[in-house]
Every structure is written in C-alpha cells, then in structure tokens.
Design an enzyme around this catalytic site. Structure first.
Site, PDB file in Angstrom:
ATOM      1  N   ARG A   1       0.870  -1.185   0.000  1.00 54.32           N
ATOM      2  CA  ARG A   1       0.000   0.000   0.000  1.00 54.32           C
ATOM      3  C   ARG A   1       0.902   1.229   0.000  1.00 54.32           C
ATOM      4  O   ARG A   1       1.567   1.520   0.988  1.00 54.32           O
ATOM      5  CB  ARG A   1      -0.907  -0.049   1.245  1.00 54.32           C
ATOM      6  CG  ARG A   1      -1.392   1.294   1.720  1.00 54.32           C
ATOM      7  CD  ARG A   1      -2.507   1.206   2.703  1.00 54.32           C
ATOM      8  NE  ARG A   1      -2.153   0.752   4.043  1.00 54.32           N
ATOM      9  CZ  ARG A   1      -1.437   1.436   4.945  1.00 54.32           C
ATOM     10  NH1 ARG A   1      -0.904   2.604   4.639  1.00 54.32           N
ATOM     11  NH2 ARG A   1      -1.228   0.940   6.149  1.00 54.32           N
TER      12      ARG A   1
ATOM     13  N   HIS B   1      -3.293   4.432   5.088  1.00 52.92           N
ATOM     14  CA  HIS B   1      -4.350   3.440   5.284  1.00 52.92           C
ATOM     15  C   HIS B   1      -5.694   4.034   4.839  1.00 52.92           C
ATOM     16  O   HIS B   1      -6.419   3.464   4.048  1.00 52.92           O
ATOM     17  CB  HIS B   1      -4.394   3.028   6.765  1.00 52.92           C
ATOM     18  CG  HIS B   1      -5.624   2.278   7.114  1.00 52.92           C
ATOM     19  ND1 HIS B   1      -5.835   0.990   6.694  1.00 52.92           N
ATOM     20  CD2 HIS B   1      -6.737   2.633   7.806  1.00 52.92           C
ATOM     21  CE1 HIS B   1      -7.026   0.578   7.127  1.00 52.92           C
ATOM     22  NE2 HIS B   1      -7.586   1.564   7.796  1.00 52.92           N
TER      23      HIS B   1
ATOM     24  N   TYR C   1       4.679   5.428  11.292  1.00 50.96           N
ATOM     25  CA  TYR C   1       5.063   4.034  11.527  1.00 50.96           C
ATOM     26  C   TYR C   1       5.826   3.392  10.353  1.00 50.96           C
ATOM     27  O   TYR C   1       6.211   2.245  10.423  1.00 50.96           O
ATOM     28  CB  TYR C   1       3.830   3.176  11.865  1.00 50.96           C
ATOM     29  CG  TYR C   1       2.723   3.242  10.819  1.00 50.96           C
ATOM     30  CD1 TYR C   1       2.758   2.427   9.700  1.00 50.96           C
ATOM     31  CD2 TYR C   1       1.662   4.142  10.948  1.00 50.96           C
ATOM     32  CE1 TYR C   1       1.761   2.488   8.739  1.00 50.96           C
ATOM     33  CE2 TYR C   1       0.666   4.216   9.990  1.00 50.96           C
ATOM     34  CZ  TYR C   1       0.718   3.382   8.889  1.00 50.96           C
ATOM     35  OH  TYR C   1      -0.262   3.454   7.925  1.00 50.96           O
TER      36      TYR C   1
HETATM   37  C1  LIG Z   1     -13.808  -5.469  13.349  1.00 48.33           C
HETATM   38  C2  LIG Z   1     -12.995  -4.227  13.140  1.00 48.33           C
HETATM   39  N1  LIG Z   1     -11.945  -3.979  13.948  1.00 48.33           N
HETATM   40  C3  LIG Z   1     -11.194  -2.878  13.760  1.00 48.33           C
HETATM   41  C4  LIG Z   1     -11.494  -1.995  12.752  1.00 48.33           C
HETATM   42  C5  LIG Z   1     -10.608  -0.773  12.514  1.00 48.33           C
HETATM   43  N2  LIG Z   1      -9.820  -1.020  11.275  1.00 48.33           N
HETATM   44  C6  LIG Z   1     -10.207  -0.538  10.109  1.00 48.33           C
HETATM   45  S1  LIG Z   1      -9.219  -1.032   8.865  1.00 48.33           S
HETATM   46  C7  LIG Z   1      -8.216  -1.892   9.906  1.00 48.33           C
HETATM   47  C8  LIG Z   1      -7.017  -2.635   9.394  1.00 48.33           C
HETATM   48  C9  LIG Z   1      -7.341  -3.572   8.308  1.00 48.33           C
HETATM   49  O1  LIG Z   1      -6.160  -4.119   7.788  1.00 48.33           O
HETATM   50  P1  LIG Z   1      -6.164  -5.162   6.637  1.00 48.33           P
HETATM   51  O2  LIG Z   1      -7.209  -6.195   6.877  1.00 48.33           O
HETATM   52  O3  LIG Z   1      -4.779  -5.630   6.440  1.00 48.33           O
HETATM   53  O4  LIG Z   1      -6.661  -4.353   5.355  1.00 48.33           O
HETATM   54  P2  LIG Z   1      -6.035  -3.046   4.695  1.00 48.33           P
HETATM   55  O5  LIG Z   1      -6.636  -1.879   5.436  1.00 48.33           O
HETATM   56  O6  LIG Z   1      -4.570  -3.112   4.842  1.00 48.33           O
HETATM   57  O7  LIG Z   1      -6.500  -3.066   3.290  1.00 48.33           O
HETATM   58  C10 LIG Z   1      -8.691  -1.791  11.218  1.00 48.33           C
HETATM   59  C11 LIG Z   1      -8.063  -2.437  12.369  1.00 48.33           C
HETATM   60  C12 LIG Z   1     -12.614  -2.286  11.938  1.00 48.33           C
HETATM   61  N3  LIG Z   1     -12.972  -1.489  10.918  1.00 48.33           N
HETATM   62  N4  LIG Z   1     -13.328  -3.421  12.137  1.00 48.33           N
END
Ligand SMILES: Cc1ncc(C[n+]2csc(CCOP(=O)(O)OP(=O)(O)O)c2C)c(N)n1
Length: 356
Positions: free
Chosen positions: A258, A262, A271
């Site tokens: 990415r 985020h 980070y």
């Molecule tokens: C159940 C839940 N826990 C926490 C969050 C907060 N949150 C949003 S995106 C994210 C990280 C997701 O990472 P990943 O699955 O690797 O996907 P990426 O964002 O890197 O595409 C978090 C912890 C959420 N939206 N839903």
C-alpha cells in the site's frame, strides 16, 4: 501438475510471471493477448487516476474519508476481470479497482464516500456487495452466498477481498472453515499489502505465508506476486475453474504494498520509514505493464498522455454527476436498520433533529 500443486505455499514458492522490468519470467507465457492487456492497463490507469481524485476530493472536504488502493491495482483488476455474469464480489473498503472492473459506475462509487447510501447500490445485474468496513466480516457473507447458490444448483462464484489484517479476525477463520467443509465456490483474495493500519505483517501472524492457512481448512492456497497482473490472473483463473466445476474454494495471497495512507485519517510517516517504501517503487504494477506494452510498441509517453486526458474527462464528469445528486437527509441513517425504529433509535433521531 496443477498450478496449486506446483505453487503449494509450503514449498515457499510464489507465482511470478511478469517481471518488474516488463519481461516474462523464463518459461512463462502471458495469459492474455496484447489487445486485452492494453484494455486492462487502461482500466488500471483509470483506477489509479480515480483513486488520486478521491484523495483530493477528501482533502477538499468533498468526501468524508477514503481508503486508497494505490499500488494494489493488479490484485483487483486481474482477479475481478475473470468473473462471469452472475458471480459476486464481496469487497472490504479498499476495492475501487474491483468495483469499477465489475461495471459499477464511478459516480456510484463516489456517492458512497460522499456519504450517500445510494452509493452502496450497484446497478441491477452487477453483483457487487456494499463496502464492508468491519474488518474480515465479508468473507463470511461470500461463503454464505456461495453456499446458498450451491443449494439452489447455481454455478455462481463469490470472490471476496480482504487484507492481511483481516486474517487475524475470527470471522475469517469461520468463513474458511465453512467454505472447506461445504466446498463452496468461493475465492478468498487476500491483498497482503504489508500493513493493517500501523501493524506490520510480521506482527499479524507467525505463519510464513498467508496462503498456507488454506491447508488447515482442507483446500488449496497460493501466493502470487500481487503487483503482477498476469500472475494474479493465472491464479484466479485456476481458482475460478475449480470453483465452477464443484471443486470448492481457494485462497489467493497477493503480495503487494500500500503506497498511500491506510485511509485519509492516517499518517503513515508515524510508523513507516521511506527506506521501506523505496524498494517497492520499481515493483509498481502499472510500471511493469507499461514496460511490457512498450516492448510491443503499444505504450509510449504520448499514448499515456492521450489516455490520461481521456480518463480524466470521464472522472470529471463522474464527479460532476455525483455532486449533482441531492445530499441525503440525515434522518436516512436511522431508517434502514429495522423495519420499525426501536425506541432508542427514535430518541437518537429526535436528538439529532434538535441539533440540526
Ligand atoms: C472489526 C474491526 N476492527 C477494527 C477496525 C478498525 N480497522 C479498520 S481497517 C483496519 C485494518 C485492516 O487491515 P487489513 O485487513 O490488512 O486491510 P487493509 O486496510 O490493509 O486493506 C482496522 C483495524 C474495523 N474497521 N473493524
């Protein structure tokens, strides 16, 4: 030997076809003719330009928030391209590429991030589920939908996208287990973009690969270079053929990066160091496809300029159309949860009205 056997993740192999210098790996063939490759390059460029526009719309206060795809275009366009009419996409929140590839108009996608729930509704016949913000929830929906289709005797595939972080959620494991037991026609596409917000991949799981998690659930997983359109397509084609012929699910891990934050609410400099980003830059999925097409005299700077102008016009029009849609009534957010509003929702609605 099938691709999945050859690239069994426990052998530590990653499927790579189109190398960063734009040449094919020795012994590998392109899965597409030049015309289609060019069309998909155009789609990847459209996605990148639309993504950049979304970021700037957010910075100008015309979007709520936004999760950019930047860098993950090959994962999404290469896989969604292989779906057929009737198949379904179950996205997370970073899936502008797959969503547009499936035929959802950009205007609709923009509406979602502008806070209009109409943006969650794909046109009739275009099977893309709404954005799923709760991390890891949508693989369960994809498995349920595939199982329902199986019970009805329909040859429908569900393709779900999620990140490396989602693989730490219970929902992901329940979905994988269910899919394995009921042999659902599901393709699990993990875009391993190295981070879940600020949590790096090494702190996410002690498994060497994410692909190998499929083995525990009784089906195949394969790790591919997620910045390589051709590798993504070859793996997805095999997974789709298997699913359609009743062979059950597959987990594909696309190793990617990415490049952006985020979401627009994130500051990655807190980070992630520049030194970490640098090695990924030459691996950009668009760059290698450009180099590939250049060798075939299908890409040049003037071609890029013409394409960009053409696509920017299309994006301008979509933004205009989306912004012309009346802003939704704030009361709408209370209307779709229950058939009849609960007392506490009514109370909250009254409170909201008193503050407007
Ligand atoms: C159940 C839940 N826990 C926490 C969050 C907060 N949150 C949003 S995106 C994210 C990280 C997701 O990472 P990943 O699955 O690797 O996907 P990426 O964002 O890197 O595409 C978090 C912890 C959420 N939206 N839903």
């Amino acid at each position: 030997m099938s691709l999945m056997e050859e690239y069994n993740p426990l052998k530590g192999k990653r499927l790579e076809i189109l190398q960063p210098d734009g040449t094919l790996k020795q012994g590998m063939k392109a899965p597409l003719d030049d015309k289609v490759t060019f069309t998909l390059y155009r789609q990847m460029l459209f996605t990148r330009l639309a993504d950049q526009r979304c970021l700037s719309l957010q910075r100008q206060g015309r979007f709520g928030t936004y999760a950019p795809i930047w860098g993950q275009e090959a994962c999404q366009i290469g896989s969604a391209y292989l779906l057929q009419k009737g198949d379904w996409v179950h996205p997370a929140f970073r899936e502008i590429g797959a969503t547009l590839m499936m035929g959802v108009p950009l205007k609709t996608y923009l509406l979602y991030w502008m806070g209009n729930e109409m943006g969650s509704r794909a046109p009739e016949g275009i099977n893309v589920m709404p954005v799923s913000v709760p991390v890891g929830s949508q693989p369960l929906h994809a498995v349920g939908a595939a199982w329902a289709a199986k019970l009805k005797g329909e040859k429908v595939i569900t393709l779900t996208y999620f990140g490396d972080g989602a693989t730490s959620e219970g929902d992901f494991h329940e979905a994988m287990n269910f899919a394995g037991v009921f042999k659902t026609a599901t393709i699990f596409f993990c875009q391993n973009n190295q981070y879940a917000i600020s949590v790096p991949r090494r702190l996410q799981t002690a498994s060497e690969t994410i692909a190998q998690k499929a083995i525990a659930y009784g089906f195949d997983g394969v790790q591919v270079d997620g910045n390589d359109l051709f590798a993504v397509m070859v793996a997805t084609k095999e997974a789709a053929d298997r699913a359609r012929s009743g062979g059950g699910p597959t987990l594909i891990e696309g190793v990617t990066f990415r490049f952006g934050p985020h979401t627009t609410a994130d500051d990655p400099t807190k980070y992630r160091k520049d030194e970490e980003i640098e090695p990924w830059k030459p691996l950009d999925p668009l760059v290698r496809l450009r180099l590939y097409l250049k060798q075939k005299d299908l890409w040049s700077e003037p071609v890029e300029q013409r394409l960009t102008e053409e696509l920017q016009k299309e994006i301008d029009q979509s933004v205009k159309d989306a912004e012309a849609v009346p802003v939704p009534d704030p009361e709408d957010i209370f209307k779709y949860v229950f058939a009849e509003m609960t007392p506490s929702l009514k109370e909250q609605l009254e409170y909201l009205k008193s503050t407007l």
